[in-house]
Design a protein around this motif. Structure first.
Motif, PDB file in Angstrom:
ATOM      1  N   GLN A   1       0.819  -1.157   0.067  1.00  0.00           N
ATOM      2  CA  GLN A   1      -0.018  -0.070   0.000  1.00  0.00           C
ATOM      3  C   GLN A   1       0.699   1.279  -0.068  1.00  0.00           C
ATOM      4  O   GLN A   1       0.336   2.307  -0.344  1.00  0.00           O
ATOM      5  N   GLN A   2       2.081   1.125   0.509  1.00  0.00           N
ATOM      6  CA  GLN A   2       3.132   2.279   0.577  1.00  0.00           C
ATOM      7  C   GLN A   2       3.742   2.667  -0.880  1.00  0.00           C
ATOM      8  O   GLN A   2       4.473   3.311  -1.118  1.00  0.00           O
ATOM      9  N   VAL A   3       3.722   1.571  -1.838  1.00  0.00           N
ATOM     10  CA  VAL A   3       4.505   1.666  -2.844  1.00  0.00           C
ATOM     11  C   VAL A   3       3.958   2.583  -4.015  1.00  0.00           C
ATOM     12  O   VAL A   3       2.953   2.333  -4.567  1.00  0.00           O
ATOM     13  N   LEU A   4       4.692   3.551  -4.327  1.00  0.00           N
ATOM     14  CA  LEU A   4       4.136   4.509  -5.464  1.00  0.00           C
ATOM     15  C   LEU A   4       5.175   4.434  -6.460  1.00  0.00           C
ATOM     16  O   LEU A   4       6.523   4.410  -6.311  1.00  0.00           O
ATOM     17  N   VAL A   5       4.756   4.185  -7.842  1.00  0.00           N
ATOM     18  CA  VAL A   5       6.016   4.168  -8.791  1.00  0.00           C
ATOM     19  C   VAL A   5       5.519   5.583  -9.884  1.00  0.00           C
ATOM     20  O   VAL A   5       4.138   5.713 -10.324  1.00  0.00           O
ATOM     21  N   ALA A   6       6.412   6.128 -10.245  1.00  0.00           N
ATOM     22  CA  ALA A   6       6.527   7.288 -11.110  1.00  0.00           C
ATOM     23  C   ALA A   6       7.252   6.986 -12.237  1.00  0.00           C
ATOM     24  O   ALA A   6       8.355   6.278 -12.117  1.00  0.00           O
TER      25      ALA A   6
ATOM     26  N   ASP B   5       4.197   2.216 -21.411  1.00  0.00           N
ATOM     27  CA  ASP B   5       5.550   2.360 -22.382  1.00  0.00           C
ATOM     28  C   ASP B   5       6.857   1.974 -21.492  1.00  0.00           C
ATOM     29  O   ASP B   5       7.751   2.483 -21.684  1.00  0.00           O
ATOM     30  N   LEU B   6       6.592   0.988 -20.490  1.00  0.00           N
ATOM     31  CA  LEU B   6       7.885   0.661 -19.929  1.00  0.00           C
ATOM     32  C   LEU B   6       8.494  -0.638 -20.715  1.00  0.00           C
ATOM     33  O   LEU B   6       7.831  -1.688 -21.135  1.00  0.00           O
ATOM     34  N   ARG B   7       9.853  -0.609 -20.907  1.00  0.00           N
ATOM     35  CA  ARG B   7      10.457  -1.682 -21.378  1.00  0.00           C
ATOM     36  C   ARG B   7      11.601  -2.106 -20.549  1.00  0.00           C
ATOM     37  O   ARG B   7      11.925  -1.400 -19.766  1.00  0.00           O
ATOM     38  N   SER B   8      12.469  -3.317 -20.788  1.00  0.00           N
ATOM     39  CA  SER B   8      13.594  -3.495 -20.137  1.00  0.00           C
ATOM     40  C   SER B   8      14.472  -2.470 -20.109  1.00  0.00           C
ATOM     41  O   SER B   8      14.858  -1.933 -21.202  1.00  0.00           O
ATOM     42  N   GLY B   9      15.052  -1.900 -18.864  1.00  0.00           N
ATOM     43  CA  GLY B   9      15.935  -0.882 -18.813  1.00  0.00           C
ATOM     44  C   GLY B   9      15.430   0.185 -18.520  1.00  0.00           C
ATOM     45  O   GLY B   9      16.098   1.371 -18.401  1.00  0.00           O
ATOM     46  N   SER B  10      13.946   0.546 -18.675  1.00  0.00           N
ATOM     47  CA  SER B  10      13.175   1.603 -18.446  1.00  0.00           C
ATOM     48  C   SER B  10      13.470   2.094 -16.872  1.00  0.00           C
ATOM     49  O   SER B  10      13.744   1.368 -16.046  1.00  0.00           O
ATOM     50  N   ARG B  11      13.713   3.542 -16.727  1.00  0.00           N
ATOM     51  CA  ARG B  11      13.864   4.078 -15.312  1.00  0.00           C
ATOM     52  C   ARG B  11      12.737   4.512 -14.900  1.00  0.00           C
ATOM     53  O   ARG B  11      11.889   5.260 -15.326  1.00  0.00           O
ATOM     54  N   ILE B  12      12.350   4.048 -13.389  1.00  0.00           N
ATOM     55  CA  ILE B  12      11.303   4.622 -12.899  1.00  0.00           C
ATOM     56  C   ILE B  12      11.810   4.985 -11.448  1.00  0.00           C
ATOM     57  O   ILE B  12      12.985   4.745 -10.965  1.00  0.00           O
ATOM     58  N   THR B  13      10.813   5.659 -10.834  1.00  0.00           N
ATOM     59  CA  THR B  13      10.944   6.268  -9.266  1.00  0.00           C
ATOM     60  C   THR B  13      10.010   5.496  -8.508  1.00  0.00           C
ATOM     61  O   THR B  13       8.897   5.592  -8.753  1.00  0.00           O
ATOM     62  N   LEU B  14      10.692   4.995  -7.419  1.00  0.00           N
ATOM     63  CA  LEU B  14       9.842   4.359  -6.292  1.00  0.00           C
ATOM     64  C   LEU B  14       9.652   5.368  -5.252  1.00  0.00           C
ATOM     65  O   LEU B  14      10.920   5.609  -4.706  1.00  0.00           O
ATOM     66  N   LEU B  15       8.676   5.683  -4.551  1.00  0.00           N
ATOM     67  CA  LEU B  15       8.405   6.381  -3.570  1.00  0.00           C
ATOM     68  C   LEU B  15       7.786   5.756  -2.302  1.00  0.00           C
ATOM     69  O   LEU B  15       6.749   5.037  -2.860  1.00  0.00           O
ATOM     70  N   ALA B  16       7.928   6.076  -1.066  1.00  0.00           N
ATOM     71  CA  ALA B  16       6.986   5.589  -0.041  1.00  0.00           C
ATOM     72  C   ALA B  16       5.985   6.711   0.153  1.00  0.00           C
ATOM     73  O   ALA B  16       6.060   7.683   0.231  1.00  0.00           O
ATOM     74  N   ARG B  17       4.683   6.067   0.099  1.00  0.00           N
ATOM     75  CA  ARG B  17       3.595   7.152   0.141  1.00  0.00           C
ATOM     76  C   ARG B  17       3.564   7.930   1.531  1.00  0.00           C
ATOM     77  O   ARG B  17       3.497   9.283   1.111  1.00  0.00           O
ATOM     78  N   ASP B  18       3.826   7.493   2.652  1.00  0.00           N
ATOM     79  CA  ASP B  18       3.734   8.325   3.859  1.00  0.00           C
ATOM     80  C   ASP B  18       5.072   9.336   3.750  1.00  0.00           C
ATOM     81  O   ASP B  18       4.602  10.603   4.111  1.00  0.00           O
ATOM     82  N   ALA B  19       5.967   8.895   3.376  1.00  0.00           N
ATOM     83  CA  ALA B  19       7.306   9.804   3.296  1.00  0.00           C
ATOM     84  C   ALA B  19       7.174  10.946   2.211  1.00  0.00           C
ATOM     85  O   ALA B  19       7.409  12.079   2.352  1.00  0.00           O
ATOM     86  N   TYR B  20       6.382  10.382   1.183  1.00  0.00           N
ATOM     87  CA  TYR B  20       6.104  11.412   0.047  1.00  0.00           C
ATOM     88  C   TYR B  20       5.157  12.556   0.640  1.00  0.00           C
ATOM     89  O   TYR B  20       5.333  13.818   0.288  1.00  0.00           O
ATOM     90  N   VAL B  21       4.043  12.320   1.354  1.00  0.00           N
ATOM     91  CA  VAL B  21       3.049  13.119   1.444  1.00  0.00           C
ATOM     92  C   VAL B  21       3.710  14.051   2.988  1.00  0.00           C
ATOM     93  O   VAL B  21       3.428  15.050   2.674  1.00  0.00           O
ATOM     94  N   GLN B  22       4.376  13.415   3.534  1.00  0.00           N
ATOM     95  CA  GLN B  22       4.892  14.129   4.603  1.00  0.00           C
ATOM     96  C   GLN B  22       5.954  15.374   4.079  1.00  0.00           C
ATOM     97  O   GLN B  22       6.095  16.363   4.507  1.00  0.00           O
ATOM     98  N   GLN B  23       6.674  14.831   3.037  1.00  0.00           N
ATOM     99  CA  GLN B  23       7.494  15.844   2.443  1.00  0.00           C
ATOM    100  C   GLN B  23       6.861  17.088   1.786  1.00  0.00           C
ATOM    101  O   GLN B  23       7.195  18.177   1.979  1.00  0.00           O
ATOM    102  N   ALA B  24       5.825  16.556   1.191  1.00  0.00           N
ATOM    103  CA  ALA B  24       4.958  17.393   0.320  1.00  0.00           C
ATOM    104  C   ALA B  24       4.285  18.522   1.370  1.00  0.00           C
ATOM    105  O   ALA B  24       4.286  19.737   1.112  1.00  0.00           O
ATOM    106  N   GLN B  25       3.934  18.095   2.523  1.00  0.00           N
ATOM    107  CA  GLN B  25       3.411  18.997   3.598  1.00  0.00           C
ATOM    108  C   GLN B  25       4.228  19.923   4.109  1.00  0.00           C
ATOM    109  O   GLN B  25       4.012  21.059   4.400  1.00  0.00           O
ATOM    110  N   ALA B  26       5.483  19.130   4.376  1.00  0.00           N
ATOM    111  CA  ALA B  26       6.521  20.152   4.978  1.00  0.00           C
ATOM    112  C   ALA B  26       6.918  21.155   3.945  1.00  0.00           C
ATOM    113  O   ALA B  26       7.185  22.489   4.069  1.00  0.00           O
ATOM    114  N   ARG B  27       7.112  20.928   2.800  1.00  0.00           N
ATOM    115  CA  ARG B  27       7.244  22.140   1.569  1.00  0.00           C
ATOM    116  C   ARG B  27       6.336  22.996   1.504  1.00  0.00           C
ATOM    117  O   ARG B  27       6.394  24.241   1.506  1.00  0.00           O
TER     118      ARG B  27
END
Length: 295
Positions: free
Chosen positions: A71-76, A93-115
């Motif tokens: 439930q905490q896994v966010l993929v961008a 449009d993902l292929r082998s070798g594509s670069r994605i970003t993994l974010l933890a939901r709670d940590a991301y929301v806390q950082q957004a609120q802090a900003r």
């Protein structure tokens, strides 16, 4: 044998066209716990299944690799959050070798609120500060997965330690020793047999020109005693990655207990020896057997 190993063995014995061809992704983890610098990435090998890999499969694998609740896994990807677990990776449009970003939901929301709070404090009086928290919250995928889990038995995320708790002492030593023993047993039970199979396969190959063996049409036979030449590079990457994951699991153990410290040191030494064997087998495959990297 683990679920991952069972799926790998099934795929390794079947025609490649029967499986999804998204084999690995370059993952930038937003909370770089083990990285020595920011924007460090990991090559994550995906499970091989019949049919198309979906976002749900990817999130489940990332949850296992990085010890996060699903439930905490966010993929961008390319600046956008991927939301629907039922959509295939190819449709994103993902292929082998594509670069994605993994974010933890709670940590991301806390950082957004802090900003947003910081912007509000710095904004001139009477001026509305542009806070990302509300917009970010609306743009996030649902916390609940939109498809059933694709596998069972995934290791649970380690419990968060209380910030006010003292350093782990002798009372915690048995649990730490048990966790280290689990890492050692997993390597010996699930990874060492595949390492031995890789070594046996490489040693049995005839000397060949670069790429000659890999260009041959795969035989439509089931042979558990060898790895097809086309799959040797992926086997090498897979074993290296899984062994490195086990090393990462040992990073967080305390060193104030001599028994834990010595046990951890011995286990690290064993895993590093396995990694050396993988590298040695890959060296023999590329230098004498004509095997070439597929990435």
């Amino acid at each position: 044998m683990s679920w991952f190993s069972n799926q790998w063995n099934r795929w390794n014995q079947s025609a490649p066209s029967a499986w999804s061809d998204v084999e690995w992704l370059d993952v930038v983890y937003g909370r770089q716990r083990y990285a020595t610098h920011s924007n460090c990435s990991y090559q994550v090998t995906l499970p091989q299944i019949e049919g198309a890999l979906t976002l749900g499969h990817l999130r489940q694998e990332l949850a296992t690799v990085f010890s996060l609740p699903i439930q905490q896994v966010l993929v961008a990807f390319q600046g956008l959050f991927l939301k629907d677990d039922r959509v295939s990776l190819h449709d994103y449009d993902l292929r082998s070798g594509s670069r994605i970003t993994l974010l933890a939901r709670d940590a991301y929301v806390q950082q957004a609120q802090a900003r947003a709070q910081k912007q509000a404090q710095n904004a001139p009086q009477g001026t509305a500060a542009g806070g990302p928290s509300a917009q970010d919250a609306e743009s996030l995928p649902s916390a609940a997965p939109t498809m059933a889990p694709v596998r069972t038995g995934a290791p649970a995320a380690p419990p968060a330690q209380d910030a006010g708790a003292g350093a782990p002492g002798a009372a915690d030593a048995p649990s730490h020793l048990e966790q280290i023993a689990q890492v050692s047993q997993h390597c010996q039970r699930d990874l060492v047999p595949e390492l031995e199979l890789l070594e046996k396969t490489v040693d049995a190959l005839p000397d060949s020109l670069p790429g000659a063996l890999q260009s041959q049409v795969p035989e439509d036979v089931s042979d558990e005693a060898r790895i097809p030449p086309q799959r040797i590079p992926l086997t090498q990457r897979k074993l290296s990655e899984l062994l490195l994951r086990e090393l990462l699991k040992l990073d967080g153990f305390p060193t104030d207990s001599e028994e834990v410290r010595n046990t951890r040191k011995a286990t690290v030494k064993n895993i590093q020896a396995y990694l050396d064997r993988v590298d040695a087998a890959w060296g023999r495959a590329t230098q004498a057997k004509g095997i070439v990297s597929d990435v």
